[in-house]
Scaffold this motif. Structure first.
Motif, PDB file in Angstrom:
ATOM      1  N   GLU A   1       0.826  -1.164   0.130  1.00  0.00           N
ATOM      2  CA  GLU A   1       0.013  -0.092   0.115  1.00  0.00           C
ATOM      3  C   GLU A   1       0.958   1.350   0.060  1.00  0.00           C
ATOM      4  O   GLU A   1       0.201   2.396  -0.079  1.00  0.00           O
ATOM      5  N   GLY A   2       2.069   1.117   0.189  1.00  0.00           N
ATOM      6  CA  GLY A   2       2.835   2.173   0.090  1.00  0.00           C
ATOM      7  C   GLY A   2       2.904   3.001  -1.202  1.00  0.00           C
ATOM      8  O   GLY A   2       2.823   2.471  -2.336  1.00  0.00           O
ATOM      9  N   LEU A   3       2.741   4.308  -1.096  1.00  0.00           N
ATOM     10  CA  LEU A   3       2.535   5.419  -2.286  1.00  0.00           C
ATOM     11  C   LEU A   3       3.863   5.428  -3.051  1.00  0.00           C
ATOM     12  O   LEU A   3       5.027   5.772  -2.867  1.00  0.00           O
ATOM     13  N   VAL A   4       3.735   5.161  -4.571  1.00  0.00           N
ATOM     14  CA  VAL A   4       4.586   5.511  -5.424  1.00  0.00           C
ATOM     15  C   VAL A   4       3.953   6.190  -6.703  1.00  0.00           C
ATOM     16  O   VAL A   4       2.789   5.804  -6.778  1.00  0.00           O
ATOM     17  N   ARG A   5       4.411   7.249  -7.069  1.00  0.00           N
ATOM     18  CA  ARG A   5       3.891   7.942  -7.997  1.00  0.00           C
ATOM     19  C   ARG A   5       2.103   8.388  -7.647  1.00  0.00           C
ATOM     20  O   ARG A   5       1.225   8.330  -8.513  1.00  0.00           O
ATOM     21  N   GLY A   6       2.122   8.470  -6.326  1.00  0.00           N
ATOM     22  CA  GLY A   6       0.762   8.892  -5.919  1.00  0.00           C
ATOM     23  C   GLY A   6      -0.345   7.989  -5.781  1.00  0.00           C
ATOM     24  O   GLY A   6      -1.437   7.945  -5.559  1.00  0.00           O
ATOM     25  N   ARG A   7       0.064   6.415  -5.980  1.00  0.00           N
ATOM     26  CA  ARG A   7      -0.845   5.371  -6.008  1.00  0.00           C
ATOM     27  C   ARG A   7      -0.126   4.378  -5.189  1.00  0.00           C
ATOM     28  O   ARG A   7       1.105   4.281  -4.921  1.00  0.00           O
ATOM     29  N   PRO A   8      -1.003   3.207  -5.048  1.00  0.00           N
ATOM     30  CA  PRO A   8      -0.280   2.037  -4.141  1.00  0.00           C
ATOM     31  C   PRO A   8       0.743   1.187  -4.887  1.00  0.00           C
ATOM     32  O   PRO A   8       0.611   1.131  -5.985  1.00  0.00           O
ATOM     33  N   LEU A   9       1.800   0.955  -4.379  1.00  0.00           N
ATOM     34  CA  LEU A   9       2.716   0.236  -5.040  1.00  0.00           C
ATOM     35  C   LEU A   9       2.413  -0.898  -5.892  1.00  0.00           C
ATOM     36  O   LEU A   9       2.829  -1.262  -6.988  1.00  0.00           O
ATOM     37  N   ARG A  10       1.595  -1.702  -5.210  1.00  0.00           N
ATOM     38  CA  ARG A  10       0.914  -2.871  -5.914  1.00  0.00           C
ATOM     39  C   ARG A  10       0.125  -2.579  -7.209  1.00  0.00           C
ATOM     40  O   ARG A  10       0.236  -3.222  -8.268  1.00  0.00           O
ATOM     41  N   ASP A  11      -0.572  -1.544  -7.177  1.00  0.00           N
ATOM     42  CA  ASP A  11      -1.250  -1.086  -8.382  1.00  0.00           C
ATOM     43  C   ASP A  11      -0.468  -0.604  -9.300  1.00  0.00           C
ATOM     44  O   ASP A  11      -0.553  -1.025 -10.503  1.00  0.00           O
ATOM     45  N   VAL A  12       0.657  -0.106  -9.052  1.00  0.00           N
ATOM     46  CA  VAL A  12       1.582   0.522 -10.214  1.00  0.00           C
ATOM     47  C   VAL A  12       2.384  -0.716 -10.758  1.00  0.00           C
ATOM     48  O   VAL A  12       2.416  -0.741 -11.854  1.00  0.00           O
ATOM     49  N   LEU A  13       2.587  -1.623 -10.005  1.00  0.00           N
ATOM     50  CA  LEU A  13       3.319  -2.986 -10.330  1.00  0.00           C
ATOM     51  C   LEU A  13       2.356  -3.740 -11.515  1.00  0.00           C
ATOM     52  O   LEU A  13       2.954  -4.410 -12.308  1.00  0.00           O
ATOM     53  N   ILE A  14       1.157  -3.796 -11.035  1.00  0.00           N
ATOM     54  CA  ILE A  14       0.260  -4.505 -11.693  1.00  0.00           C
ATOM     55  C   ILE A  14      -0.342  -3.729 -13.259  1.00  0.00           C
ATOM     56  O   ILE A  14      -0.104  -4.392 -14.224  1.00  0.00           O
ATOM     57  N   GLU A  15      -0.235  -2.467 -13.067  1.00  0.00           N
ATOM     58  CA  GLU A  15      -0.966  -1.916 -14.247  1.00  0.00           C
ATOM     59  C   GLU A  15       0.079  -0.989 -14.879  1.00  0.00           C
ATOM     60  O   GLU A  15      -0.301  -0.693 -16.119  1.00  0.00           O
ATOM     61  N   ASP A  16       1.251  -0.443 -14.366  1.00  0.00           N
ATOM     62  CA  ASP A  16       1.916   0.634 -15.118  1.00  0.00           C
ATOM     63  C   ASP A  16       3.174   0.154 -15.521  1.00  0.00           C
ATOM     64  O   ASP A  16       3.589   0.770 -16.662  1.00  0.00           O
ATOM     65  N   VAL A  17       4.220  -0.834 -15.043  1.00  0.00           N
ATOM     66  CA  VAL A  17       5.337  -1.025 -15.373  1.00  0.00           C
ATOM     67  C   VAL A  17       5.365  -2.377 -15.949  1.00  0.00           C
ATOM     68  O   VAL A  17       4.693  -3.383 -15.312  1.00  0.00           O
ATOM     69  N   GLY A  18       6.614  -2.650 -16.689  1.00  0.00           N
ATOM     70  CA  GLY A  18       6.754  -3.999 -17.222  1.00  0.00           C
ATOM     71  C   GLY A  18       7.425  -4.780 -16.386  1.00  0.00           C
ATOM     72  O   GLY A  18       8.485  -4.313 -15.590  1.00  0.00           O
ATOM     73  N   LEU A  19       7.148  -6.029 -15.870  1.00  0.00           N
ATOM     74  CA  LEU A  19       7.929  -6.827 -15.211  1.00  0.00           C
ATOM     75  C   LEU A  19       8.664  -8.127 -15.925  1.00  0.00           C
ATOM     76  O   LEU A  19       8.942  -9.196 -15.311  1.00  0.00           O
ATOM     77  N   GLY A  20       8.655  -7.946 -17.158  1.00  0.00           N
ATOM     78  CA  GLY A  20       9.442  -8.799 -18.223  1.00  0.00           C
ATOM     79  C   GLY A  20      10.810  -8.856 -18.078  1.00  0.00           C
ATOM     80  O   GLY A  20      11.437  -8.469 -17.089  1.00  0.00           O
ATOM     81  N   ALA A  21      11.388  -8.648 -19.138  1.00  0.00           N
ATOM     82  CA  ALA A  21      12.945  -8.424 -19.348  1.00  0.00           C
ATOM     83  C   ALA A  21      13.336  -7.265 -18.580  1.00  0.00           C
ATOM     84  O   ALA A  21      12.921  -6.007 -18.940  1.00  0.00           O
ATOM     85  N   PRO A  22      14.340  -7.076 -17.628  1.00  0.00           N
ATOM     86  CA  PRO A  22      14.702  -6.066 -17.038  1.00  0.00           C
ATOM     87  C   PRO A  22      15.307  -5.288 -17.745  1.00  0.00           C
ATOM     88  O   PRO A  22      16.353  -5.655 -18.529  1.00  0.00           O
ATOM     89  N   PRO A  23      15.067  -3.948 -17.743  1.00  0.00           N
ATOM     90  CA  PRO A  23      15.899  -2.876 -18.484  1.00  0.00           C
ATOM     91  C   PRO A  23      17.186  -2.610 -17.902  1.00  0.00           C
ATOM     92  O   PRO A  23      17.545  -2.941 -17.070  1.00  0.00           O
TER      93      PRO A  23
END
Length: 535
Positions: free
Chosen positions: A236-258
């Protein structure tokens, strides 16, 4: 009455450092692009390049004149072909060459947009992956040093709809409701493929056969939870003003690491771990496992290296939309669109890896839920303008998707042209997608010929290109009678094998040399009689 033709205007002075032949050519060129009142006549990039000699042409990329514009060629071969060329063509050579539109451009237009500084994002070429992104970063360092191209009308325009109209580009999606899914394979199949449908009524979107449908997927929640646990962070910690879990699910790629993630690891580690992180960030592979890493595996690889959640998220790439060939006709299915989606699952070590969009559409998206979508207009993948023109469609596996749309369209609008479909997969009893539909189309006369190939039903593997060779004489007759050919599916092997078979058929049935047959097939492409939608 005779008409006096004025002498050509000498727009290049005698003192200019050109030979007489160059000066004459340049005078002709400038006279051609300046109107009688002195106003410049706008040219497209292709027209400008065609009119100007190599030394004077705008240094822009062009799909039609790029020998590396072949998705089956590896990156190093494409770059070798482009060696010594201006920067924009070299940028294009780094692209995946699929013209899929996922970046919002064609390959050449994306390169030109970067070169002309109309686009700053270097990671939009999803099919090219990390390999392309790294090469673009290297080449982008030259952009400020390169001589400026001559901007001409039409350069580097994104393949998008009217500005501000939702659902016409990846940068401005609309919303659509998920209607249904049904499995297309039998229970004994080694594959899991879904027919999925969406309701477009609320979005106002339309499409044409040959277009693709872009969807913004979500990462598996379980994967996001594992990443959070490895970070030792609070969901539930806020990142970009939203819960971290939501950001990891909806906003960023978790495939090949950049590479940026390994750079971050190098900042918060030391010793061997720092050296290893720097090597990975520079494109090296110190342990021989770089190709198998995703973000979670990267965290496992660097035990104890735990950056803050905000820095971690900023080091990741945005979660990219995925494009699928549309497998329905709007004329036959008003207000709806359908896709044919192969579920991606595989194991690396003890972990099962999941295709983000394929498992999202096939398993996690709930009926009635809405998601962000857009229509990607086809780049030269369309039914013939003349409805009486015969068409030959080659689409094994999920490559059959756009041809189901073609056939539905021709039936719905009453196009009289003959239709020949080549379809193949592993086993007839388990993997014959849309069997009942195609049988009904054949019985009604809409589908003139249906040629099938099953790679696992016999002792030896048998593919669509093998079936093409078997019926080569008839295939050549269709081509000689003006048929258009289409191929959809795997770019690296299937599309190349199909083209090789086509060249052989033209040589044998058309009584041509191998060189003449290859030139004939190239001519089909140039005339838009041989079109590909590959991935």
């Amino acid at each position: 009455m005779s008409v006096q033709i004025p002498p050509p205007r000498m727009l290049v002075p005698e003192s200019a450092p050109f030979t007489p032949e160059q000066r004459a050519w340049l005078n002709g060129f400038f006279a051609a692009v300046v109107t009688a009142d002195g106003a410049p006549m706008p040219l497209t990039a292709a027209e400008g390049a065609a009119l100007m000699p190599e030394a004077a042409a705008p240094a822009l990329a062009d799909n039609d004149s790029a020998p590396w514009h072949d998705p089956s060629l590896p990156l190093d071969e494409r770059l070798a072909m482009a060696a010594g060329r201006p920067l924009a063509p070299r940028l294009m050579a780094a692209m995946a060459q699929q013209d899929c539109g996922q970046c919002g451009y064609s390959c050449a237009d994306y390169a030109n947009a970067l070169f002309l500084k109309k686009e700053e994002r270097l990671t939009l070429c999803a099919p090219g992956g990390k390999e392309t992104a790294r090469m673009l970063r290297q080449l982008a360092a030259e952009i400020g040093e390169a001589p400026a191209a001559v901007p001409v009308a039409g350069d580097a325009k994104p393949v998008a709809g009217p500005a501000g109209e939702p659902g016409r580009s990846r940068d401005n999606p609309a919303e659509a409701a998920f209607l249904s899914r049904r499995r297309l394979n039998g229970e004994g199949s080694a594959k899991t493929t879904w027919h999925v449908e969406f309701d477009l009524a609320a979005s106002g979107l339309d499409y044409a056969p040959g277009d693709s449908f872009g969807v913004f997927p979500k990462n598996p929640p379980a994967l996001a939870d594992q990443v959070i646990a490895m970070l030792g962070a609070r969901p539930e910690g806020l990142v970009r003003g939203r819960p971290l879990r939501d950001v990891l699910i909806e906003d960023v790629g978790l495939g090949a690491p950049p590479d940026a993630l390994f750079q971050l690891f190098s900042y918060v580690s030391g010793g061997d771990l720092r050296r290893k992180a720097r090597a990975l960030a520079n494109g090296e592979d110190p342990d021989g496992d770089a190709a198998t890493l995703d973000v979670l595996a990267a965290l496992h690889k660097f035990p104890g290296v735990r950056p803050g959640a905000e820095a971690f998220v900023e080091a990741l790439e945005p979660l990219q939309p995925r494009l699928y060939s549309i497998s329905s006709s709007l004329a036959a299915n008003p207000g709806r669109v359908s896709l044919t989606v192969d579920t991606v699952r595989y194991r690396i070590g003890p972990r099962e890896r999941l295709g983000v969009a394929s498992t999202f559409l096939g398993e996690r998206l709930g009926l009635g839920e809405t998601l962000r979508v857009y229509v990607q207009k086809a780049h030269g993948f369309r039914l013939p303008a003349d409805p009486a023109t015969p068409v030959i469609m080659i689409g094994p596996g999920t490559g059959v998707a756009p041809f189901r749309a073609f056939l539905q369209e021709r039936r719905a609008v009453g196009e009289p042209g003959r239709n020949w479909l080549f379809f193949g997969h592993q086993r007839r009893d388990h993997d014959f997608f849309y069997e009942d539909e195609f049988a009904a189309m054949r019985d009604s006369g809409l589908l003139t010929r249906l040629s099938l190939a099953w790679s696992r039903d016999g002792r030896e593997k048998f593919y669509v290109q093998d079936r093409m060779r078997e019926v080569g004489a008839e295939l050549w007759r269709w081509i000689a009678e003006g048929a258009h050919l289409y191929v959809c599916g795997d770019a690296r092997r299937m599309a190349r094998d199909v083209e090789r078979a086509l060249v052989d058929i033209v040589a044998e049935a058309g009584a041509r040399s191998a060189e003449e047959a290859a030139a004939f097939v190239a001519g089909l492409k140039k005339a838009s009689r041989y079109q590909a939608d590959v991935y």
